[in-house]
Write a protein that holds these residues in place. Structure first.
Motif, PDB file in Angstrom:
ATOM      1  N   ILE A 139      41.836  53.009  40.108  1.00  0.00           N
ATOM      2  CA  ILE A 139      41.482  52.149  38.967  1.00  0.00           C
ATOM      3  C   ILE A 139      42.408  50.930  38.937  1.00  0.00           C
ATOM      4  O   ILE A 139      41.949  49.780  38.870  1.00  0.00           O
ATOM      5  N   ILE A 140      43.710  51.209  39.013  1.00  0.00           N
ATOM      6  CA  ILE A 140      44.676  50.101  38.931  1.00  0.00           C
ATOM      7  C   ILE A 140      44.457  49.121  40.083  1.00  0.00           C
ATOM      8  O   ILE A 140      44.458  47.896  39.894  1.00  0.00           O
ATOM      9  N   LYS A 156      41.762  40.971  38.793  1.00  0.00           N
ATOM     10  CA  LYS A 156      42.689  40.034  38.118  1.00  0.00           C
ATOM     11  C   LYS A 156      43.131  38.930  39.096  1.00  0.00           C
ATOM     12  O   LYS A 156      43.101  37.742  38.777  1.00  0.00           O
ATOM     13  N   ASN A 157      43.473  39.357  40.316  1.00  0.00           N
ATOM     14  CA  ASN A 157      44.005  38.374  41.270  1.00  0.00           C
ATOM     15  C   ASN A 157      42.944  37.405  41.770  1.00  0.00           C
ATOM     16  O   ASN A 157      43.255  36.338  42.260  1.00  0.00           O
ATOM     17  N   LYS A 178      39.144  37.002  27.387  1.00  0.00           N
ATOM     18  CA  LYS A 178      38.876  36.405  28.696  1.00  0.00           C
ATOM     19  C   LYS A 178      40.083  36.528  29.632  1.00  0.00           C
ATOM     20  O   LYS A 178      40.801  35.552  29.894  1.00  0.00           O
ATOM     21  N   ASN A 179      40.302  37.740  30.062  1.00  0.00           N
ATOM     22  CA  ASN A 179      41.385  38.070  31.009  1.00  0.00           C
ATOM     23  C   ASN A 179      42.767  37.743  30.453  1.00  0.00           C
ATOM     24  O   ASN A 179      43.701  37.482  31.213  1.00  0.00           O
ATOM     25  N   GLY A 180      42.892  37.705  29.154  1.00  0.00           N
ATOM     26  CA  GLY A 180      44.212  37.487  28.538  1.00  0.00           C
ATOM     27  C   GLY A 180      44.673  36.041  28.521  1.00  0.00           C
ATOM     28  O   GLY A 180      45.747  35.723  28.016  1.00  0.00           O
ATOM     29  N   LYS A 181      43.814  35.144  29.067  1.00  0.00           N
ATOM     30  CA  LYS A 181      44.228  33.729  29.197  1.00  0.00           C
ATOM     31  C   LYS A 181      44.633  33.105  27.869  1.00  0.00           C
ATOM     32  O   LYS A 181      45.561  32.319  27.787  1.00  0.00           O
ATOM     33  N   ILE A 182      43.892  33.474  26.811  1.00  0.00           N
ATOM     34  CA  ILE A 182      44.086  32.796  25.529  1.00  0.00           C
ATOM     35  C   ILE A 182      45.488  33.042  24.956  1.00  0.00           C
ATOM     36  O   ILE A 182      46.052  32.185  24.283  1.00  0.00           O
ATOM     37  N   PHE A 183      46.058  34.215  25.263  1.00  0.00           N
ATOM     38  CA  PHE A 183      47.385  34.508  24.691  1.00  0.00           C
ATOM     39  C   PHE A 183      48.432  33.543  25.257  1.00  0.00           C
ATOM     40  O   PHE A 183      49.292  33.054  24.531  1.00  0.00           O
ATOM     41  N   ASN A 208      32.331  33.032  41.854  1.00  0.00           N
ATOM     42  CA  ASN A 208      33.420  33.731  41.153  1.00  0.00           C
ATOM     43  C   ASN A 208      33.263  33.683  39.626  1.00  0.00           C
ATOM     44  O   ASN A 208      34.244  33.546  38.890  1.00  0.00           O
ATOM     45  N   ILE A 209      32.002  33.774  39.180  1.00  0.00           N
ATOM     46  CA  ILE A 209      31.730  33.774  37.732  1.00  0.00           C
ATOM     47  C   ILE A 209      31.049  35.103  37.394  1.00  0.00           C
ATOM     48  O   ILE A 209      30.097  35.500  38.075  1.00  0.00           O
ATOM     49  N   GLN A 210      31.525  35.796  36.386  1.00  0.00           N
ATOM     50  CA  GLN A 210      30.897  37.064  35.985  1.00  0.00           C
ATOM     51  C   GLN A 210      30.204  36.896  34.633  1.00  0.00           C
ATOM     52  O   GLN A 210      30.816  36.459  33.660  1.00  0.00           O
TER      53      GLN A 210
END
Ligand SMILES: Cc1ncc(COP(=O)(O)O)c(C=O)c1O
Length: 470
Positions: A5-6, A13-14, A26-31, A337-339
């Motif tokens: 899983i990891i 992620k990469n 959205k993959n944590g970008k906003i934080f 590369n768009i989901q």
């Protein structure tokens, strides 16, 4: 590492995929963008349990109570409760709080499966109201007040009504109209607002269910706000809901060790909503408008347009490309590369949130510009949605606890179905456990299969066998 899983999640992620799917961060970008990197980077360090000072979600008196009150003020409810098991558990608690054993509740036929599952758990009888359907795309357009009225007038024992709004595709129902009517009849109104946590951020998005008069609304904060998967909120604004009964069901249904990471993530979503939400939503709407204008000039790609819909959902119709949405989903992922969130025979659905930035939309426009010229070979086959009302032999609980067996689908006409058959779109259960199987339905399911449509619920993924009540 022997950690499949990891490893996979790290690969994703990469690869820096552009996310037009849930969760809303959205993959944590906003934080990082808003200066909350510390929160994101230290989330594991703050994972804890009920120790002095950390309060208790099941009977909050300190920090959790305070945080819920901040959310309640913002979302204009009387009470807001944080949920760590998604909207699913909020739906379960809400229905069981307002219905007792054998009670009846009106629900839209295309309700989320958690609604019917609650009827199984709580021995409650669902009474279906059919939504209108757009025959060109198979999309459900929501239910009409007149249909609810007819059911309420026909059966005075109906306890409550539950409606999904907005839908997965972003279609809004006029909640105010329905709640005004139901309150005159003293019926409790629950809105499954799983897809509408962001609605209060701009008037072009409409008005939240609570503000329109719903007694209870449940929102998947994780879907459209910057929040971790599984974190949701339940809002109450009502003088006819027994809130203590509702809380006691939440204690039964939810973990006795609620995740502090999830609770913290709801609080962070509330903070971002309060401090930056309106501005980010303006930015998002500008990006969406620019993309919609761009799509208008394309030859073969168009956008689904419905007046009562959430503008942050983009349903891109791919039929004129002679390609199914499934193919376009693959092309978007593999070449660009768009989901996307989901695909179906007619198109792809994109969920945009305040977590998306300008760059995401630039990449999307560029990809769509190229794809617009990539015409497929074959005309798509269309299947007409069957117009029918299934006959009920058993209620969902009776069917769930009966003995079942699998038989070839071709021999199943007249038998009682023991599983759900849910083609996407429109995600409406064609048959639910306890309903009679007809030839029309079998033909439709087989047609769906032949065009590659996703039929959820059936154990046999080849759709050759079906489970019936023995
Ligand atoms: C309409 C609707 N209601 C409820 C749910 C359940 O929400 P959650 O995933 O937060 O449990 C979903 C999930 O997709 C949904 O689409």
């Amino acid at each position: 590492m022997n950690t499949p899983i990891i490893n996979k999640l790290n690969d994703i992620k990469n690869s820096d995929i552009v996310s037009f799917h849930v969760p809303g961060h959205k993959n944590g970008k906003i934080f990082d963008r808003l200066g909350y990197s510390d929160f994101k980077n230290n989330i594991v360090n703050i994972d804890t349990t009920e120790i002095p000072g950390t309060d208790n979600l099941h009977s909050p008196e300190e920090i959790i109570k305070e945080s819920q009150e901040i959310a309640s003020k913002l979302f204009k409810s009387d009470h807001t409760i944080f949920l760590v098991n998604g909207t699913t558990c909020g739906i379960q608690a809400a229905i069981m709080a307002v219905c007792s054993l054998k009670d009846k509740i009106i629900v839209n036929r295309d309700c989320h499966q958690s609604v019917i599952n609650t009827c199984i758990l709580g021995d409650i009888e669902p009474v279906y109201v059919n939504p209108d359907i757009d025959m060109k795309t198979g999309i459900s357009l929501g239910v009409k007040l007149d249909d609810i009225k007819r059911l309420v007038e026909e059966d005075h024992s109906i306890k409550a009504v539950l409606i999904t709004s907005p839908t997965y595709y972003g279609i809004n129902t006029d909640i105010k109209l329905i709640s005004d009517y139901l309150h005159k009849k003293n019926k409790i109104f629950i809105v499954d607002e799983a897809h509408g946590s962001h609605i209060g951020l701009n008037e072009r998005l409409g008005v939240s269910a609570i503000e329109q008069g719903a007694d209870i609304s449940i929102q998947s904060t994780h879907k459209t706000l910057p929040c971790f998967t599984q974190a949701s909120m339940l809002h109450i604004k009502s003088n006819i809901v027994d809130i203590n009964r509702l809380k006691s069901f939440l204690r039964i249904i939810q973990s006795s060790s609620p995740s502090y990471m999830l609770m913290a993530s709801i609080e962070m979503a509330v903070e971002i909503y309060r401090k930056h939400g309106k501005e980010l939503m303006e930015e998002l709407i500008d990006n969406i408008d620019e993309t919609k204008n761009y799509i208008k000039n394309l030859k073969n790609i168009s956008l689904y347009n419905y007046k009562h819909s959430d503008i942050t959902k983009m349903y891109i119709i791919t039929k004129d490309l002679n390609r199914s949405g499934y193919e376009i989903e693959d092309i978007l992922r593999e070449k660009y590369n768009i989901q996307v969130e989901l695909s179906n025979p007619y198109g792809v659905l994109l969920i945009c949130s305040i977590g998306n930035d300008k760059h995401d939309f630039e990449k999307l426009r560029q990809a769509l510009g190229y794809i617009d010229n990539e015409i497929g070979d074959d005309d798509l086959i269309e299947v007409d949605y069957p117009n029918y009302i299934p006959e009920k032999a058993l209620n969902p609980r009776g069917a769930f606890y009966s003995n079942k067996k699998s038989i070839p689908i071709k021999d199943a006409v007249g038998k009682i179905c023991a599983e759900y058959i849910v083609p996407y779109p429109p995600g409406i259960s064609l048959l639910s456990p306890g309903e009679i199987i007809t030839k029309e339905i079998i033909d439709y399911v087989q047609n769906c299969k032949s065009i590659g449509m996703n039929v959820a619920g059936m154990e046999d993924k080849n759709l050759e066998f079906i489970k019936i009540i023995d």
